[in-house]
Design an enzyme around this catalytic site. Structure first.
Site, PDB file in Angstrom:
ATOM      1  N   LYS A 132       0.840  -1.200   0.000  1.00 35.78           N
ATOM      2  CA  LYS A 132       0.000   0.000   0.000  1.00 35.78           C
ATOM      3  C   LYS A 132       0.875   1.251   0.000  1.00 35.78           C
ATOM      4  O   LYS A 132       1.856   1.318   0.731  1.00 35.78           O
ATOM      5  CB  LYS A 132      -0.880   0.022   1.258  1.00 35.78           C
ATOM      6  N   THR A 144      -6.816   9.852   8.705  1.00 34.49           N
ATOM      7  CA  THR A 144      -6.496   8.573   8.058  1.00 34.49           C
ATOM      8  C   THR A 144      -6.287   7.466   9.089  1.00 34.49           C
ATOM      9  O   THR A 144      -5.593   6.495   8.843  1.00 34.49           O
ATOM     10  CB  THR A 144      -5.219   8.711   7.198  1.00 34.49           C
ATOM     11  N   GLY A 196      -6.845   4.244  10.789  1.00 34.15           N
ATOM     12  CA  GLY A 196      -7.517   2.990  10.459  1.00 34.15           C
ATOM     13  C   GLY A 196      -7.713   2.730   8.973  1.00 34.15           C
ATOM     14  O   GLY A 196      -8.494   1.858   8.587  1.00 34.15           O
ATOM     15  N   THR A 197      -6.954   3.431   8.120  1.00 38.87           N
ATOM     16  CA  THR A 197      -7.123   3.209   6.669  1.00 38.87           C
ATOM     17  C   THR A 197      -6.740   1.774   6.283  1.00 38.87           C
ATOM     18  O   THR A 197      -7.428   1.130   5.496  1.00 38.87           O
ATOM     19  CB  THR A 197      -6.265   4.188   5.836  1.00 38.87           C
ATOM     20  N   GLY A 198      -5.636   1.283   6.874  1.00 38.86           N
ATOM     21  CA  GLY A 198      -5.174  -0.074   6.536  1.00 38.86           C
ATOM     22  C   GLY A 198      -6.163  -1.128   7.009  1.00 38.86           C
ATOM     23  O   GLY A 198      -6.461  -2.093   6.284  1.00 38.86           O
ATOM     24  N   CYS A 199      -6.682  -0.948   8.224  1.00 39.99           N
ATOM     25  CA  CYS A 199      -7.658  -1.903   8.775  1.00 39.99           C
ATOM     26  C   CYS A 199      -8.904  -1.933   7.891  1.00 39.99           C
ATOM     27  O   CYS A 199      -9.427  -2.996   7.541  1.00 39.99           O
ATOM     28  CB  CYS A 199      -8.091  -1.493  10.191  1.00 39.99           C
TER      29      CYS A 199
HETATM   30  N1  ATP Z   1      -4.309  10.506   1.806  1.00 37.33           N
HETATM   31  C1  ATP Z   1      -4.784   9.450   1.159  1.00 37.33           C
HETATM   32  N2  ATP Z   1      -5.618   9.606   0.105  1.00 37.33           N
HETATM   33  C2  ATP Z   1      -6.113   8.532  -0.566  1.00 37.33           C
HETATM   34  N3  ATP Z   1      -5.816   7.252  -0.235  1.00 37.33           N
HETATM   35  C3  ATP Z   1      -4.982   7.035   0.794  1.00 37.33           C
HETATM   36  C4  ATP Z   1      -4.422   8.103   1.560  1.00 37.33           C
HETATM   37  N4  ATP Z   1      -3.644   7.561   2.546  1.00 37.33           N
HETATM   38  C5  ATP Z   1      -3.734   6.221   2.419  1.00 37.33           C
HETATM   39  N5  ATP Z   1      -4.519   5.899   1.355  1.00 37.33           N
HETATM   40  C6  ATP Z   1      -4.897   4.559   0.930  1.00 37.33           C
HETATM   41  O1  ATP Z   1      -5.399   3.892   2.081  1.00 37.33           O
HETATM   42  C7  ATP Z   1      -5.057   2.513   2.053  1.00 37.33           C
HETATM   43  C8  ATP Z   1      -4.247   2.172   3.295  1.00 37.33           C
HETATM   44  O2  ATP Z   1      -2.922   2.586   3.059  1.00 37.33           O
HETATM   45  P1  ATP Z   1      -1.870   3.009   4.131  1.00 37.33           P
HETATM   46  O3  ATP Z   1      -0.548   3.002   3.445  1.00 37.33           O
HETATM   47  O4  ATP Z   1      -2.341   4.284   4.778  1.00 37.33           O
HETATM   48  O5  ATP Z   1      -2.001   1.827   5.138  1.00 37.33           O
HETATM   49  P2  ATP Z   1      -1.648   1.749   6.636  1.00 37.33           P
HETATM   50  O6  ATP Z   1      -0.477   2.618   6.935  1.00 37.33           O
HETATM   51  O7  ATP Z   1      -1.557   0.306   6.954  1.00 37.33           O
HETATM   52  O8  ATP Z   1      -2.911   2.341   7.353  1.00 37.33           O
HETATM   53  P3  ATP Z   1      -3.160   2.488   8.919  1.00 37.33           P
HETATM   54  O9  ATP Z   1      -1.877   2.122   9.610  1.00 37.33           O
HETATM   55  O10 ATP Z   1      -3.555   3.941   9.059  1.00 37.33           O
HETATM   56  O11 ATP Z   1      -4.287   1.594   9.263  1.00 37.33           O
HETATM   57  C9  ATP Z   1      -4.302   2.309   0.735  1.00 37.33           C
HETATM   58  O12 ATP Z   1      -5.224   1.909  -0.258  1.00 37.33           O
HETATM   59  C10 ATP Z   1      -3.739   3.702   0.442  1.00 37.33           C
HETATM   60  O13 ATP Z   1      -3.461   3.918  -0.914  1.00 37.33           O
HETATM   61  C1  MP5 Z   2      -6.296  -1.935  17.535  1.00 36.84           C
HETATM   62  C2  MP5 Z   2      -5.587  -1.247  16.414  1.00 36.84           C
HETATM   63  N1  MP5 Z   2      -5.342  -1.920  15.275  1.00 36.84           N
HETATM   64  C3  MP5 Z   2      -4.716  -1.301  14.242  1.00 36.84           C
HETATM   65  C4  MP5 Z   2      -4.319   0.015  14.341  1.00 36.84           C
HETATM   66  C5  MP5 Z   2      -3.565   0.669  13.188  1.00 36.84           C
HETATM   67  O1  MP5 Z   2      -4.189   1.816  12.713  1.00 36.84           O
HETATM   68  P1  MP5 Z   2      -3.415   3.223  12.584  1.00 36.84           P
HETATM   69  O2  MP5 Z   2      -2.074   2.937  11.939  1.00 36.84           O
HETATM   70  O3  MP5 Z   2      -4.280   4.068  11.722  1.00 36.84           O
HETATM   71  O4  MP5 Z   2      -3.226   3.779  13.982  1.00 36.84           O
HETATM   72  C6  MP5 Z   2      -4.582   0.691  15.556  1.00 36.84           C
HETATM   73  N2  MP5 Z   2      -4.223   1.960  15.750  1.00 36.84           N
HETATM   74  N3  MP5 Z   2      -5.220   0.025  16.583  1.00 36.84           N
END
Ligand code: ATP
Ligand code: MP5
Length: 274
Positions: A172, A206, A208-211
């Site tokens: 990602k 952003t 929880g975007t990954g979750c």
């Molecule tokens: N500013 C943004 N605008 C559009 N899409 C985004 C943005 N930031 C992240 N994304 C998308 O969100 C999804 C999650 O990516 P990201 O790299 O943020 O994951 P992550 O770091 O594991 O997330 P988190 O740790 O916040 O749960 C991917 O599809 C990424 O392209």
């Molecule tokens: C319980 C739990 N699981 C996953 C994340 C990652 O999300 P983020 O990187 O956006 O803090 C989080 N903060 N908390």
């Protein structure tokens, strides 16, 4: 009714972890079940404490679900320790269900959600069972032991992860420097790969975007969508959730899990076969 399961940590703030997963499942019309690995005291400003659940109780939760339900997809998020990883991997190895591994390591605020020694357990026990692994850039670097500075590096890192036995790797691009686009890179065992590009939204919300992305992927796979379609639809889900963000909390706010249902026909994702 399709039943899916999340194995993850609880986020008291409701934007990530179990809460983000169940909200996403509900929006995508699958029945969500959960195995909680840890409690976090957390809000949009950060994580103030973590309380891991006893390994035997994590096992009991998963066994209870398997005994009663016909589960069509499982995802993992925050797993906290190598003991939890080993025990759930042992159980998952005996059932043949699509598995999405989101290798959660560090929260947005920098707090650790996975013990350092558990990284090796992810590599050895869980990745070989995974249908899809969805690392962000730092997680992909940690899992592969290589730095990412270019597209060629992303391809090399994906190869390393595929060699661990994962069927599909999605790296990602949320953490990449690109100011215009958020691009994710998808690689399969058979050599096929593509990228998915969407407009980068200028927002601090952003959390929880990954979750949320991996939960949407789990829901779509659980509903029986072909893998590529499930990946593209999950990208739309997260794009809309970030675009129509909610003003909640004083830090990194959550994404909008309601947005996909209201705006799903108005989202553009550009696919490039590579
Ligand atoms: N500013 C943004 N605008 C559009 N899409 C985004 C943005 N930031 C992240 N994304 C998308 O969100 C999804 C999650 O990516 P990201 O790299 O943020 O994951 P992550 O770091 O594991 O997330 P988190 O740790 O916040 O749960 C991917 O599809 C990424 O392209
Ligand atoms: C319980 C739990 N699981 C996953 C994340 C990652 O999300 P983020 O990187 O956006 O803090 C989080 N903060 N908390």
């Amino acid at each position: 009714m399709h039943i899916v399961t999340t194995i993850a940590g609880s986020d008291s703030g409701g934007g990530a972890g179990i809460q983000a997963d169940l909200k996403t499942f509900q929006e995508l019309k699958v029945f969500g079940t959960s195995v909680i690995t840890a409690l976090t005291a957390q809000n949009t400003l950060g994580v103030s404490d973590v309380l891991p659940i006893e390994v035997s109780f994590v096992e009991k939760q998963l066994q209870a679900l398997i005994e009663d339900f016909s589960i069509s997809a499982v995802k993992t998020g925050m797993l906290f320790s190598s003991e939890i990883i080993q025990s759930i991997a042992q159980i998952l190895a005996e059932i043949n269900i699509p598995l999405i591994v989101d290798p959660v390591m560090i929260a947005k605020g920098g707090e650790s959600l996975l013990q350092q020694e558990a990284i090796e357990a992810l590599r050895i026990y869980l990745l070989p069972l995974a249908t899809i692994v969805t690392p962000n850039i730092p997680e992909a670097e940690t899992l592969s032991g290589r730095k990412i500075n270019s597209l060629a590096d992303i391809e090399e890192v994906a190869k390393v992860l595929l060699q661990m036995g994962v069927q599909c790797v999605i790296i990602k691009g949320g953490h990449l420097e690109d100011k215009c686009y958020a691009t994710d890179y998808v690689f399969f065992q058979d050599g096929h790969s593509f990228s998915m590009k969407s407009t980068r939204i200028a927002t601090k919300n952003t959390h929880g975007t990954g979750c949320t992305f991996s939960a949407a992927l789990t829901a779509f796979l659980g509903r029986g969508l072909p893998i590529e379609e499930a990946i593209m639809e999950a990208k739309k889900f997260i794009q809309l959730a970030i675009t129509h963000d909610l003003s909640i909390g004083n830090g990194h706010g959550p994404t909008n899990h309601f947005a996909y249902q209201n705006f799903k026909d108005s989202c553009e994702v550009i696919i490039h076969e590579t």
